[in-house]
Design an enzyme around this catalytic site. Sequence first.
Site, PDB file in Angstrom:
ATOM      1  N   CYS A 135       0.832  -1.206   0.000  1.00 47.46           N
ATOM      2  CA  CYS A 135       0.000   0.000   0.000  1.00 47.46           C
ATOM      3  C   CYS A 135       0.865   1.253   0.000  1.00 47.46           C
ATOM      4  O   CYS A 135       1.398   1.646   1.042  1.00 47.46           O
ATOM      5  CB  CYS A 135      -0.933  -0.014   1.216  1.00 47.46           C
ATOM      6  SG  CYS A 135      -1.965   1.452   1.319  1.00 47.46           S
ATOM      7  N   CYS A 138      -0.595   4.120   2.125  1.00 48.73           N
ATOM      8  CA  CYS A 138      -0.407   3.959   3.578  1.00 48.73           C
ATOM      9  C   CYS A 138       1.047   4.200   3.977  1.00 48.73           C
ATOM     10  O   CYS A 138       1.312   4.829   4.985  1.00 48.73           O
ATOM     11  CB  CYS A 138      -0.775   2.542   4.037  1.00 48.73           C
ATOM     12  SG  CYS A 138      -2.205   1.837   3.245  1.00 48.73           S
ATOM     13  N   ASP A 139       1.995   3.679   3.201  1.00 49.67           N
ATOM     14  CA  ASP A 139       3.384   3.625   3.669  1.00 49.67           C
ATOM     15  C   ASP A 139       4.351   4.538   2.912  1.00 49.67           C
ATOM     16  O   ASP A 139       5.511   4.654   3.318  1.00 49.67           O
ATOM     17  CB  ASP A 139       3.909   2.173   3.555  1.00 49.67           C
ATOM     18  CG  ASP A 139       3.089   1.222   4.415  1.00 49.67           C
ATOM     19  OD1 ASP A 139       2.567   1.680   5.447  1.00 49.67           O
ATOM     20  OD2 ASP A 139       2.991   0.040   4.067  1.00 49.67           O
TER      21      ASP A 139
END
Length: 312
Positions: A135, A138-139
Amino acid sequence: METIDIAIIGGGPAGLTAALYSARARAKTIVFETALPGGQIITTDHVENYPAFPEGLSGAELGDLMYRQAERFGAEFRTFASVEKIEPSGLDFIVTDSEGAQVLAHAVILSTGAVPRRLGIPGEAEYTGRGVSWCATCDGALFRDKTVAVIGGGDAAVEEALFLTKFAAKVYVIHRRDELRATKCIQERCFENEKIELKWSRVPREVRGEGGKVTGVELTATNGDPDEFLPLDGIFIFVGVEPKSDLVKDLADLDGAGYVKVDHEGRTSYPGLYAAGDVTDSELKQVITAAAGGAASAFEALRYIDERLCSV
Ligand code: NAP
């Protein structure tokens, strides 16, 4: 046990659109979703090919708008509720969640989507969350000014590589062939981006790390070049998806890859069981086709319930 008209399993664009159509028809509708409504698009930074949003919008925003629209018409949501079983009971279905709670539904729409495919190479599982990610939204911010690689050559890989250039100093796209699968307009942006370097004809063989952190990936060349070790701080894997069709594998026909076979109306091979979105064998996997599949399956499920009740 509560009796409802339609149980919708999965709250991505297909399930949320099915819920909108079902709730607007005043059918008692419950959507079961393992996390928050929105589905896979929640992890997409920017959706620019969903009509009516000329500037595009984030996947999270689009998911939230779809959720609020369905809820406004009375669809009920059971979030963080994982469905464990769908069992036929006469013409109906008993839907059981992980807490053991059950509902009796006249029809079920499966819209569970798909999950990212794993590479299955050494180091991949060990370094997940320690430099290996599925992701970018997200990261990505964890890799500011670092060197990362995206593995894959489809829409997801190339879009996420472009997103990662907002943070990383350098983004490699590692693809096993010498031509990308992604949509041309996304490819053009990728080729123009100075932070992106393509690694053509390379198959990842092993994720390497030290001290609990990724240090790079071993690559096998398929074009006669020597194999190489590519030093990296992070690795984002986007090599396609696998359908989440386990719940219905004993009820409905699946194709060879595990996708649920449906007709144009979202009917599966089992009466009263419908499917929509990425879990189905439909060719085009887009937000708009998932939404269209959700609408068609809800429309057909409502007709099926009406016909059943009228013939009693
Ligand atoms: P995809 O289109 O199936 O692409 C997967 C990529 O990973 C391919 O380039 C494939 O290589 C590569 N790959 C597969 N297995 C591999 C392995 N074991 N090792 C190395 N590489 C491997 O998957 P996706 O990009 O996740 O997209 C899934 C669906 O969602 C597609 O229909 C896509 O169009 C859609 N989608 C659309 C958008 C958008 O419209 N904006 C965004 C994201 C996804 P080959 O090319 O050699 O097969």
